[in-house]
Design a protein around this motif. Structure first.
Motif, mmCIF file in Angstrom:
data_model
loop_
_atom_site.group_PDB
_atom_site.id
_atom_site.type_symbol
_atom_site.label_atom_id
_atom_site.label_comp_id
_atom_site.label_asym_id
_atom_site.label_seq_id
_atom_site.Cartn_x
_atom_site.Cartn_y
_atom_site.Cartn_z
ATOM 1 N N LEU A 10 0.834 -1.200 0.000
ATOM 2 C CA LEU A 10 0.000 0.000 0.000
ATOM 3 C C LEU A 10 0.872 1.256 0.000
ATOM 4 O O LEU A 10 0.631 2.191 -0.768
ATOM 5 C CB LEU A 10 -0.926 -0.015 1.211
ATOM 6 N N ALA A 11 1.895 1.268 0.845
ATOM 7 C CA ALA A 11 2.781 2.438 0.929
ATOM 8 C C ALA A 11 3.517 2.657 -0.383
ATOM 9 O O ALA A 11 3.634 3.793 -0.867
ATOM 10 C CB ALA A 11 3.779 2.251 2.070
ATOM 11 N N ARG A 12 4.013 1.564 -0.985
ATOM 12 C CA ARG A 12 4.770 1.692 -2.237
ATOM 13 C C ARG A 12 3.897 2.234 -3.359
ATOM 14 O O ARG A 12 4.292 3.153 -4.087
ATOM 15 C CB ARG A 12 5.342 0.318 -2.626
ATOM 16 N N MET A 13 2.694 1.687 -3.517
ATOM 17 C CA MET A 13 1.815 2.138 -4.592
ATOM 18 C C MET A 13 1.308 3.558 -4.357
ATOM 19 O O MET A 13 1.143 4.337 -5.308
ATOM 20 C CB MET A 13 0.655 1.151 -4.763
ATOM 21 N N THR A 14 1.080 3.895 -3.090
ATOM 22 C CA THR A 14 0.671 5.258 -2.760
ATOM 23 C C THR A 14 1.751 6.257 -3.145
ATOM 24 O O THR A 14 1.475 7.313 -3.730
ATOM 25 C CB THR A 14 0.354 5.360 -1.256
ATOM 26 N N GLU A 15 3.006 5.935 -2.839
ATOM 27 C CA GLU A 15 4.131 6.811 -3.203
ATOM 28 C C GLU A 15 4.236 6.971 -4.716
ATOM 29 O O GLU A 15 4.470 8.077 -5.225
ATOM 30 C CB GLU A 15 5.435 6.241 -2.643
ATOM 31 N N ARG A 16 4.062 5.867 -5.450
ATOM 32 C CA ARG A 16 4.178 5.925 -6.912
ATOM 33 C C ARG A 16 3.090 6.811 -7.497
ATOM 34 O O ARG A 16 3.341 7.630 -8.386
ATOM 35 C CB ARG A 16 4.075 4.510 -7.503
ATOM 36 N N LEU A 17 1.850 6.620 -7.048
ATOM 37 C CA LEU A 17 0.749 7.406 -7.596
ATOM 38 C C LEU A 17 0.877 8.876 -7.196
ATOM 39 O O LEU A 17 0.570 9.770 -7.993
ATOM 40 C CB LEU A 17 -0.590 6.832 -7.142
ATOM 41 N N ALA A 18 1.347 9.131 -5.987
ATOM 42 C CA ALA A 18 1.563 10.517 -5.568
ATOM 43 C C ALA A 18 2.615 11.181 -6.450
ATOM 44 O O ALA A 18 2.471 12.354 -6.835
ATOM 45 C CB ALA A 18 1.995 10.559 -4.101
ATOM 46 N N ARG A 20 3.240 10.408 -9.546
ATOM 47 C CA ARG A 20 2.626 10.645 -10.855
ATOM 48 C C ARG A 20 1.699 11.866 -10.826
ATOM 49 O O ARG A 20 1.686 12.667 -11.767
ATOM 50 C CB ARG A 20 1.857 9.410 -11.300
ATOM 51 N N LEU A 21 0.947 12.018 -9.756
ATOM 52 C CA LEU A 21 0.095 13.194 -9.624
ATOM 53 C C LEU A 21 0.926 14.473 -9.638
ATOM 54 O O LEU A 21 0.551 15.472 -10.273
ATOM 55 C CB LEU A 21 -0.726 13.116 -8.331
ATOM 56 N N PHE A 22 2.069 14.435 -8.970
ATOM 57 C CA PHE A 22 2.959 15.601 -8.961
ATOM 58 C C PHE A 22 3.491 15.883 -10.372
ATOM 59 O O PHE A 22 3.567 17.033 -10.802
ATOM 60 C CB PHE A 22 4.112 15.366 -7.993
ATOM 61 N N GLU A 23 3.812 14.806 -11.101
ATOM 62 C CA GLU A 23 4.263 14.966 -12.493
ATOM 63 C C GLU A 23 3.181 15.622 -13.352
ATOM 64 O O GLU A 23 3.490 16.362 -14.291
ATOM 65 C CB GLU A 23 4.617 13.603 -13.096
ATOM 66 N N LEU A 24 1.918 15.329 -13.042
ATOM 67 C CA LEU A 24 0.804 15.873 -13.823
ATOM 68 C C LEU A 24 0.446 17.297 -13.403
ATOM 69 O O LEU A 24 -0.515 17.870 -13.921
ATOM 70 C CB LEU A 24 -0.422 14.969 -13.691
ATOM 71 N N GLY A 25 1.187 17.840 -12.465
ATOM 72 C CA GLY A 25 0.979 19.234 -12.080
ATOM 73 C C GLY A 25 0.192 19.453 -10.810
ATOM 74 O O GLY A 25 -0.124 20.598 -10.477
ATOM 75 N N VAL A 26 -0.154 18.375 -10.101
ATOM 76 C CA VAL A 26 -0.905 18.527 -8.846
ATOM 77 C C VAL A 26 0.011 19.116 -7.785
ATOM 78 O O VAL A 26 1.104 18.610 -7.540
ATOM 79 C CB VAL A 26 -1.471 17.172 -8.380
ATOM 80 N N ARG A 27 -0.460 20.189 -7.149
ATOM 81 C CA ARG A 27 0.327 20.875 -6.139
ATOM 82 C C ARG A 27 -0.478 21.010 -4.845
ATOM 83 O O ARG A 27 -1.648 20.683 -4.787
ATOM 84 C CB ARG A 27 0.761 22.261 -6.642
ATOM 85 N N THR A 158 5.696 5.042 -12.859
ATOM 86 C CA THR A 158 6.641 6.153 -12.847
ATOM 87 C C THR A 158 7.777 5.900 -11.861
ATOM 88 O O THR A 158 7.576 5.261 -10.815
ATOM 89 C CB THR A 158 5.936 7.475 -12.487
ATOM 90 N N ASP A 159 8.959 6.387 -12.193
ATOM 91 C CA ASP A 159 10.091 6.285 -11.262
ATOM 92 C C ASP A 159 10.466 7.649 -10.697
ATOM 93 O O ASP A 159 11.522 7.824 -10.095
ATOM 94 C CB ASP A 159 11.301 5.643 -11.943
ATOM 95 N N ALA A 160 9.581 8.631 -10.898
ATOM 96 C CA ALA A 160 9.826 9.971 -10.361
ATOM 97 C C ALA A 160 9.621 9.971 -8.845
ATOM 98 O O ALA A 160 8.879 9.150 -8.310
ATOM 99 C CB ALA A 160 8.883 10.976 -11.011
ATOM 100 N N PRO A 161 10.283 10.883 -8.135
ATOM 101 C CA PRO A 161 10.103 10.946 -6.683
ATOM 102 C C PRO A 161 8.789 11.627 -6.321
ATOM 103 O O PRO A 161 8.314 12.514 -7.032
ATOM 104 C CB PRO A 161 11.300 11.785 -6.221
#
Length: 276
Positions: A10-18, A20-27, A158-161
């Motif tokens: 759960l933690a790993r997938m949450t981090e990945r999706l977060a 990706r959201l940041f990559e999409l411009g979510v602030r 995504t492999d972005a932080p």
């Protein structure tokens, strides 16, 4: 339906999706629509939105396009996360709005993304026959006017932080809407502090421990399912047995198989189960 996730998953997938959201411009403070029935993806997406320092806008999955317009324009949402069976309605709502008000990104998951690999009616023995088409159909991604549609699996790849956490107790966390009985639905502003208070208080009131096994069938888009089940049980580290919607025979089998100890529900569910 047989797929198990540990808290580390759960933690790993949450981090990945977060990330990706940041990559999409979510602030920080941005509103992100979450429109789906109970499924593991709802839990992952809910905490990913919070992890991205954004605000969860939970939406009743029974809403149709005309109603969904309000949930896009009122909170000024630019990103939404949904399931394949509901994606077309969100697209229809967004496309009908003026260009400046439309969604910019839509992340779409299929129910089978979090079911055992190669799920079919033959391999998922507990799947009610009436749910076969609903849960096992993989819907094609729709086109979003003026925006982009992303597959859930691609978003998690995504492999972005993930962004640095920057919200505190007084920042907005959840924006659930009223039923709209006396007019248009109104957003109810819940801070991280108020949500945390309710999660801890609900957990303490129910004497929750990490040994609890909880049946999760009350809808988690609603504040009861969200706070009294999802938030409080995850706070306590419980095991969550998830159902996408009510079915008394399936509920009975899950209670027996997983030795369910706790079940937050509504009276009609109890009456129905005892009548089985």
């Amino acid at each position: 339906f047989g797929r198990e996730f540990r808290y580390a998953d759960l933690a790993r997938m949450t981090e990945r999706l977060a990330a990706r959201l940041f990559e999409l411009g979510v602030r920080k403070g941005d509103r992100v629509i979450l429109d789906m029935q109970n499924c593991p993806q709802l839990v992952i997406a809910h905490f990913a939105i919070l992890r991205a320092n954004a605000v969860v806008v939970p939406v009743n999955p029974m809403n149709r396009a005309e109603e969904l317009k309000h949930y896009i324009t009122d909170p000024d949402a630019r990103v939404a996360i949904t399931t394949g069976d509901l994606a077309a309605e969100l697209v229809k709502a967004s496309d009908a709005l003026p260009a400046a008000d439309r969604l910019e990104h839509l992340i779409v998951t299929q129910f089978t993304d979090c079911m055992p690999e190669g799920a079919t009616p033959d391999t998922i023995a507990d799947l009610p026959e009436a749910w076969h088409n609903w849960l096992l159909t993989r819907h094609p991604l729709p086109a979003l006017a003026g925006g982009q549609v992303h597959a859930w699996t691609d978003a998690l790849a995504t492999d972005a932080p993930a962004p640095e956490p920057s919200v505190g107790p007084t920042d907005l966390a959840i924006l659930p809407y009223t039923s709209g009985t006396t007019g248009l639905p109104k957003g109810c502003m819940h801070t991280h502090g108020s949500i945390m208070h309710n999660a801890v208080a609900s957990s303490a009131w129910g004497n929750a421990t990490a040994e609890n096994v909880t049946l999760m069938v009350v809808p988690m888009f609603h504040i009861t399912g969200m706070v009294s089940l999802m938030h409080s049980n995850i706070y306590a580290g419980c095991t969550l047995v998830m159902m996408p919607r009510w079915d008394r025979d399936l509920a009975g089998r899950l209670i027996s198989r997983y030795r369910v100890t706790t079940w937050t529900n509504i009276p009609t569910m109890v009456i129905d189960l005892l009548g089985s």
